[in-house]
Scaffold this active site. Structure first.
Site, PDB file in Angstrom:
ATOM      1  CB  ALA A  13     -84.812  63.946 -29.943  1.00 39.32           C
ATOM      2  CB  SER A  14     -82.023  59.366 -27.534  1.00 36.34           C
ATOM      3  OG  SER A  14     -80.932  59.861 -26.766  1.00 36.34           O
ATOM      4  CB  SER A 143     -77.406  76.718 -21.159  1.00 32.74           C
ATOM      5  OG  SER A 143     -77.247  76.691 -19.754  1.00 32.74           O
ATOM      6  CE1 TYR A 157     -74.156  71.978 -22.260  1.00 29.54           C
ATOM      7  CE2 TYR A 157     -74.318  73.692 -20.605  1.00 29.54           C
ATOM      8  CZ  TYR A 157     -74.924  72.784 -21.450  1.00 29.54           C
ATOM      9  OH  TYR A 157     -76.297  72.694 -21.480  1.00 29.54           O
ATOM     10  CB  ILE A 190     -84.059  70.885 -17.367  1.00 28.06           C
ATOM     11  CG1 ILE A 190     -83.819  72.163 -18.165  1.00 28.06           C
ATOM     12  CG2 ILE A 190     -85.368  70.233 -17.762  1.00 28.06           C
ATOM     13  CD1 ILE A 190     -83.577  71.904 -19.636  1.00 28.06           C
TER      14      ILE A 190
END
Length: 250
Positions: A13-14, A143, A157, A190
């Site tokens: 969450a950085s 995703s 990924y 995004i």
């Protein structure tokens, strides 16, 4: 402990989507744990920004691929704040961040250790305390790449993201008896602060050609899905797709 403030742990969450989701949950009144593995300064800035806006946030370091570190994190959160009520498994390895010295096998292990192993370990620790935190929520971030062919460099990924759906369904079944819901949030492309830097303007325009709405989504548009998953107590084992039509566009 009945009147304790509910705690939301957001892994990775950085920055980007994780930081946005932390801010949104803080706005809902949660004490937010801004998890990070390496970027101390960025995570502290996210937490400070939330506090300056009147929210409650603490930055806490934990490499979610490290089993002992995850166990210690959840134990600390149980002791300090009474546990975790909302777990958002957002931590991942950027599919375009492979280092030149990483072999195929090293890259595979690196990507899955965070995106899949990390989510699995965090779900397990959440489950350990589930009986004491009824009506909790787990949201696993996947995703749209989980359900489409991928470039060779993105296979690891995408595989980690596809496997996340299995975690969701399995934990949804196991935790339903505690009224805990488990769902998947599956974004498309995004618009984060690093997107253009990562893929370039040409890459962005090419990607948009495969999105029905012709653009990337904003972090807030994706976080809307998280808010819904957190507030809705009658949805579990499901996938919230927010991708601008990327999964069906030509």
């Amino acid at each position: 402990m009945e009147d304790r403030k509910r705690v939301a742990l957001i892994t990775g969450a950085s920055q980007g989507l994780g930081a946005c989701m932390a801010r949104r949950l803080a706005e809902l009144g949660f004490r937010v744990i801004v998890n990070y593995a390496h970027s101390t300064g960025r995570a502290e800035n996210v937490a400070a920004g939330i506090r300056e806006s009147g929210g409650d946030a603490t930055a806490m370091r934990c490499d979610v691929s490290d089993e002992s570190a995850v166990i210690a994190l959840f134990a600390e959160l149980e002791e300090r704040f009474g546990g975790v009520d909302v777990l958002v498994n957002n931590a991942r390895i950027d599919p375009l961040s492979r280092r030149p010295e990483e072999t195929d096998g090293m890259w595979w292990d690196h990507v899955l250790s965070v995106g899949l192993r990390g989510a699995y370990l965090c779900c397990n620790e959440f489950t350990r305390y589930a009986e004491h935190h009824r009506n909790g929520r787990i949201v696993n971030v996947s995703s749209c790449r989980a359900h489409r062919p991928n470039e060779l460099e993105s296979i690891a990924y995408a595989t980690s993201k596809l496997a996340v759906h299995c975690l969701t369904r399995s934990y949804a079944a196991a935790l339903a008896k505690y009224a805990i819901t488990v769902n998947t949030l599956a974004p498309g492309m995004i618009a984060t602060e690093n997107m253009i830097k990562r893929i370039g303007l040409d890459g962005y325009e090419e990607e948009c050609r495969h999105i029905a709405l012709g653009r990337a989504g904003s972090c807030d548009e994706i976080a809307d899905g998280l808010v819904w998953a957190v507030q809705n107590g009658f949805m579990t084992g499901e996938t919230i797709n927010i991708n601008g039509g990327q999964t069906y566009a030509p």
